[in-house]
Design an enzyme around this catalytic site. Structure first.
Site, PDB file in Angstrom:
ATOM      1  N   GLU A  48       0.842  -1.209   0.000  1.00  0.00           N
ATOM      2  CA  GLU A  48       0.000   0.000   0.000  1.00  0.00           C
ATOM      3  C   GLU A  48       0.877   1.259   0.000  1.00  0.00           C
ATOM      4  OE1 GLU A  48      -3.392  -0.419  -0.377  1.00  0.00           O
ATOM      5  OE2 GLU A  48      -3.421   1.741  -0.640  1.00  0.00           O
TER       6      GLU A  48
HETATM    7  C1  LIG Z   1       2.614  -9.900   0.328  1.00  0.00           C
HETATM    8  C2  LIG Z   1       2.366  -8.815  -0.650  1.00  0.00           C
HETATM    9  C3  LIG Z   1       1.054  -8.485  -0.977  1.00  0.00           C
HETATM   10  C4  LIG Z   1       0.805  -7.481  -1.920  1.00  0.00           C
HETATM   11  N1  LIG Z   1      -0.494  -7.248  -2.313  1.00  0.00           N
HETATM   12  C5  LIG Z   1      -0.711  -6.434  -3.387  1.00  0.00           C
HETATM   13  C6  LIG Z   1      -2.018  -6.329  -3.966  1.00  0.00           C
HETATM   14  O1  LIG Z   1      -2.990  -6.918  -3.476  1.00  0.00           O
HETATM   15  N2  LIG Z   1      -2.160  -5.565  -5.077  1.00  0.00           N
HETATM   16  C7  LIG Z   1      -1.119  -4.905  -5.651  1.00  0.00           C
HETATM   17  O2  LIG Z   1      -1.310  -4.261  -6.660  1.00  0.00           O
HETATM   18  N3  LIG Z   1       0.134  -4.974  -5.125  1.00  0.00           N
HETATM   19  C8  LIG Z   1       0.358  -5.720  -4.009  1.00  0.00           C
HETATM   20  N4  LIG Z   1       1.624  -5.833  -3.478  1.00  0.00           N
HETATM   21  C9  LIG Z   1       2.710  -5.030  -4.049  1.00  0.00           C
HETATM   22  C10 LIG Z   1       3.152  -3.884  -3.132  1.00  0.00           C
HETATM   23  O3  LIG Z   1       2.173  -2.902  -3.057  1.00  0.00           O
HETATM   24  C11 LIG Z   1       4.519  -3.372  -3.659  1.00  0.00           C
HETATM   25  O4  LIG Z   1       5.472  -4.347  -3.318  1.00  0.00           O
HETATM   26  C12 LIG Z   1       4.902  -2.022  -3.096  1.00  0.00           C
HETATM   27  O5  LIG Z   1       4.051  -1.014  -3.568  1.00  0.00           O
HETATM   28  C13 LIG Z   1       6.349  -1.623  -3.438  1.00  0.00           C
HETATM   29  O6  LIG Z   1       6.639  -1.819  -4.778  1.00  0.00           O
HETATM   30  P1  LIG Z   1       7.920  -2.685  -5.216  1.00  0.00           P
HETATM   31  O7  LIG Z   1       7.941  -3.899  -4.384  1.00  0.00           O
HETATM   32  O8  LIG Z   1       7.931  -2.827  -6.665  1.00  0.00           O
HETATM   33  O9  LIG Z   1       9.163  -1.814  -4.751  1.00  0.00           O
HETATM   34  P2  LIG Z   1       9.922  -0.713  -5.634  1.00  0.00           P
HETATM   35  O10 LIG Z   1       8.939   0.252  -6.173  1.00  0.00           O
HETATM   36  O11 LIG Z   1      10.832  -1.378  -6.580  1.00  0.00           O
HETATM   37  O12 LIG Z   1      10.782   0.031  -4.526  1.00  0.00           O
HETATM   38  C14 LIG Z   1      11.966  -0.546  -3.960  1.00  0.00           C
HETATM   39  C15 LIG Z   1      12.474   0.397  -2.873  1.00  0.00           C
HETATM   40  O13 LIG Z   1      12.785   1.668  -3.424  1.00  0.00           O
HETATM   41  C16 LIG Z   1      12.072   2.700  -2.783  1.00  0.00           C
HETATM   42  N5  LIG Z   1      11.660   3.697  -3.792  1.00  0.00           N
HETATM   43  C17 LIG Z   1      11.055   3.481  -4.976  1.00  0.00           C
HETATM   44  N6  LIG Z   1      10.856   4.639  -5.624  1.00  0.00           N
HETATM   45  C18 LIG Z   1      11.321   5.616  -4.835  1.00  0.00           C
HETATM   46  C19 LIG Z   1      11.376   7.047  -4.909  1.00  0.00           C
HETATM   47  N7  LIG Z   1      10.884   7.708  -5.958  1.00  0.00           N
HETATM   48  N8  LIG Z   1      11.929   7.733  -3.878  1.00  0.00           N
HETATM   49  C20 LIG Z   1      12.395   7.085  -2.794  1.00  0.00           C
HETATM   50  N9  LIG Z   1      12.368   5.748  -2.659  1.00  0.00           N
HETATM   51  C21 LIG Z   1      11.831   5.021  -3.653  1.00  0.00           C
HETATM   52  C22 LIG Z   1      10.897   2.037  -2.101  1.00  0.00           C
HETATM   53  O14 LIG Z   1      10.479   2.733  -0.948  1.00  0.00           O
HETATM   54  C23 LIG Z   1      11.446   0.652  -1.782  1.00  0.00           C
HETATM   55  O15 LIG Z   1      12.090   0.658  -0.526  1.00  0.00           O
HETATM   56  C24 LIG Z   1       1.889  -6.788  -2.509  1.00  0.00           C
HETATM   57  C25 LIG Z   1       3.203  -7.096  -2.146  1.00  0.00           C
HETATM   58  C26 LIG Z   1       3.440  -8.094  -1.245  1.00  0.00           C
HETATM   59  C27 LIG Z   1       4.876  -8.445  -0.928  1.00  0.00           C
END
Ligand SMILES: Cc1cc2nc3c(=O)[nH]c(=O)nc-3n(C[C@H](O)[C@H](O)[C@H](O)COP(=O)(O)OP(=O)(O)OC[C@H]3O[C@@H](n4cnc5c(N)ncnc54)[C@H](O)[C@@H]3O)c2cc1C
Length: 592
Positions: free
Chosen positions: A435
């Site tokens: 989220e």
């Molecule tokens: C168990 C689980 C359930 C989930 N359920 C859902 C769901 O129901 N529906 C859905 O759509 N998604 C879901 N997700 C996905 C979840 O919302 C994402 O994992 C989350 O939004 C982060 O995206 P990412 O993992 O791609 O990280 P990334 O976007 O790749 O980010 C990696 C790191 O970089 C940082 N970062 C990225 N961009 C920036 C920036 N501009 N400035 C500073 N820091 C930055 C982030 O804070 C993070 O620490 C789920 C994930 C998990 C693990």
């Protein structure tokens, strides 16, 4: 091995003594008399303790299995889900027009805490459905609402939120899932979504997926994203289920926690989708639901802390090791219970003071959402928008920390699977990530929310605290233990905001390097404000001789602990913020 008891007395205190809901003037709140809310919370508590919590460990151990495209949930989940549906819990705050009970969001937040504390992975199935309900309710056409909402409210159909793809999580502008317009007004949805919670399971007859996708030829980036309803089974005109849509679960994620909740790869192979809301305005549709969804995750965070604390406390009263340095407390036994030791006390007090403060903060947030939705109050809407990243980021960071503290209370037993504390730690961890990661929450707070309404909303928040202090300064007990520390903390918050204003324009890194500290600084001030209000309510109730005096004494002492031991963290956060971007940005990438 773990147990759970719903904190009904504490919730009643917050609802009626602190927030004084039945006289707060929010439409519908006058129905929320103390006897009524007590009966609802006790009923939810029974279901949580007797049915949901015993399945928490079962869900963790068994996890979900993918068999021929069908996800099998852990043993007992389906029967428990049916009980939740029978009790009408799924539609507690949903519109009666679609079969809901029309209760305020505030009451739903209390029930949410109870169910999530009992079994977070289980509760996510209906939590995600609620998000999908909200999307359709807020942005759907009348026909879409009639088609999907009654079944979702009764729980026979569930819902999901599909944003994430392999190449995009935070940066949704990179979405590749395509929506090709068809002659009949529908769209063919193609692409892959990952990590979709409750994407496939065996508990409901149909699953209504809410999917973000791009219509070819639209604007680049987030401006070209639209939102679609993609049902697992098509729905016939008479409401019966038709043929299977071209959406399937391609795999289940193996993960650190919430094993009982299916985290799915979802493949859309030309599935039929229906546009919801305006074309290319999908992100806007998602944003309108964000306050509520993020508050929901904040509740998840502190709820895991709350249940972990209950179990740590029981252990600390039972486990005997060493003697009280001021004299044996259990002279007939071989040693004293560990709760006599100051360091164990510190640990438990940190857990208790955070959890109770967090509960009040979250319920205040829920009340603001109700006020903005039910009275159309723009100020409440702006205030809750400002507070949303704090509610999500601070409550989940600290909620996770609380589970670790509770684990520590148990010593080695906390590390073993048998005692169950380690599951709370593992389950709570995800709340800091999904989220919108907590880092992103802090960017939202500093980058967008501080400037909301030209800075008027944050100034209004500062004014709220200032006038609260001024109004109550005549009360000596409140002033020394609560108002003076709150004043100092609020000064740190304003000082940090001023630092951003003076330096962030010239160099955005000056603001963004301090954003995480700012989110925590803000969170502490909010909890300090909550504790000041709780202490005041407890003093008033004591003076009036109403209720349980021991409860109020405990409340005041716990609040004093928070103000004395936790709130001073604001000074540290301010110092870090004012050290600027230089220490954070000093290294070249190669130097790491
Ligand atoms: C168990 C689980 C359930 C989930 N359920 C859902 C769901 O129901 N529906 C859905 O759509 N998604 C879901 N997700 C996905 C979840 O919302 C994402 O994992 C989350 O939004 C982060 O995206 P990412 O993992 O791609 O990280 P990334 O976007 O790749 O980010 C990696 C790191 O970089 C940082 N970062 C990225 N961009 C920036 C920036 N501009 N400035 C500073 N820091 C930055 C982030 O804070 C993070 O620490 C789920 C994930 C998990 C693990």
């Amino acid at each position: 091995m773990t147990t759970y008891t719903a904190p009904v007395d504490d919730m009643q205190f917050i609802l009626h003594d602190v927030l004084q809901i039945s006289t707060s003037g929010v439409p519908g709140f006058d129905e929320l008399e103390p006897d009524f809310t007590k009966a609802v919370l006790e009923e939810a508590g029974k279901l949580a303790s007797d049915v949901l919590h015993p399945l928490n460990k079962v869900g963790d151990e068994q996890g979900c299995r993918l068999e021929n495209g069908v996800v099998r949930t852990p043993e007992g989940f389906k029967a428990a889900y049916d009980k939740v549906c029978e009790g009408g819990w799924i539609g507690l705050d949903c519109d009666p027009e679609y079969g809901g009970q029309g209760m305020p969001h505030l009451l739903n937040s209390c029930v949410g805490e109870i169910f999530v504390s009992a079994n977070m992975a289980f509760n996510m199935y209906q939590g995600l459905s609620h998000g999908a309900y909200n999307a359709i309710y807020t942005h759907g056409t009348d026909e879409q609402k009639r088609t999907y909402l009654p079944k979702m409210v009764e729980g026979t159909w569930s819902g999901t939120m599909n944003l994430t793809e392999p190449q995009c999580g935070t940066d949704l502008g990179l979405i590749r899932t395509k929506a090709e317009p068809q002659d009949d007004g529908t769209y063919k949805i193609s692409g892959q979504k990952i990590w979709i919670s409750a994407g496939e399971h065996d508990m409901t007859d149909n699953i209504i997926h809410l999917v973000l996708a791009k219509i070819p030829g639209g604007p680049d980036g987030v401006k070209g994203i639209s939102l679609f309803i993609v049902p697992k089974f098509m729905v016939n005109e008479d409401g019966s289920l038709g043929e299977r849509n071209a959406v399937s679960c391609g795999g289940l994620e193996s993960k650190m926690g919430i094993h009982g909740n299916a985290t799915c790869v979802m493949n859309y192979d030309g599935a039929t989708g229906f546009l919801i809301g305006e074309m290319h305005k999908g992100m806007r549709a998602m944003f309108t639901m964000m306050n509520e969804a993020r508050l929901g995750v904040g509740v998840q965070g502190y709820s895991q802390g709350a249940v972990a604390y209950q179990n740590a406390l029981a252990f600390a009263k039972d486990r005997v090791q060493g003697r009280d340095v001021t004299g044996a407390k259990n002279p007939g036994g071989v040693a004293d219970p560990i709760i006599v030791h100051p360091d164990v006390r510190r640990n438990l007090m940190d857990q208790k003071a955070f959890t109770e403060g967090a509960r009040a903060f979250a319920l205040w947030g829920a009340q603001l959402i109700d006020r903005s939705q039910r009275s159309g109050d723009a100020e409440s809407e702006a205030l809750v928008s400002l507070l949303t990243p704090v509610l999500k980021g601070f409550l989940t960071d600290k909620g996770f920390e609380t589970t670790v503290l509770a684990q520590q209370t148990l010593g080695g037993s906390g590390f073993t699977t048998e005692w169950g504390l380690e599951q709370f730690v593992r389950d709570a961890r995800i709340t800091m990530i999904y989220e919108g990661t907590n880092g992103i929450q802090s960017l939202d707070l500093v980058g967008r929310k501080l400037g909301l309404n030209g800075g008027k909303t944050v100034m209004g928040f500062f004014e709220l605290i200032k006038s609260y202090i001024k109004e109550n300064e005549g009360d000596a007990a409140l002033k020394e233990g609560f108002l003076d520390p709150l004043k100092a903390a609020s000064k740190d918050l304003q000082g940090a905001a001023t630092y951003f204003m003076q330096n962030g324009m010239k160099n955005p890194n000056e603001a963004l390097s301090g954003s995480y500290d700012f989110m925590h600084l803000f969170g502490h001030v909010c909890l300090g404000y909550m504790w000041a209000q709780m202490a005041k309510a407890a003093y008033v109730a004591k003076a009036n001789g109403t209720g349980n005096a021991a409860f109020y004494d405990t409340k005041i002492a716990t609040g004093r602990y928070y103000m004395a031991r936790q709130l001073p963290a604001t000074g540290m956060h301010r110092a870090r913020i004012e050290s600027g971007a230089a220490p954070v940005m000093a290294l070249d990438v190669e130097q790491f």
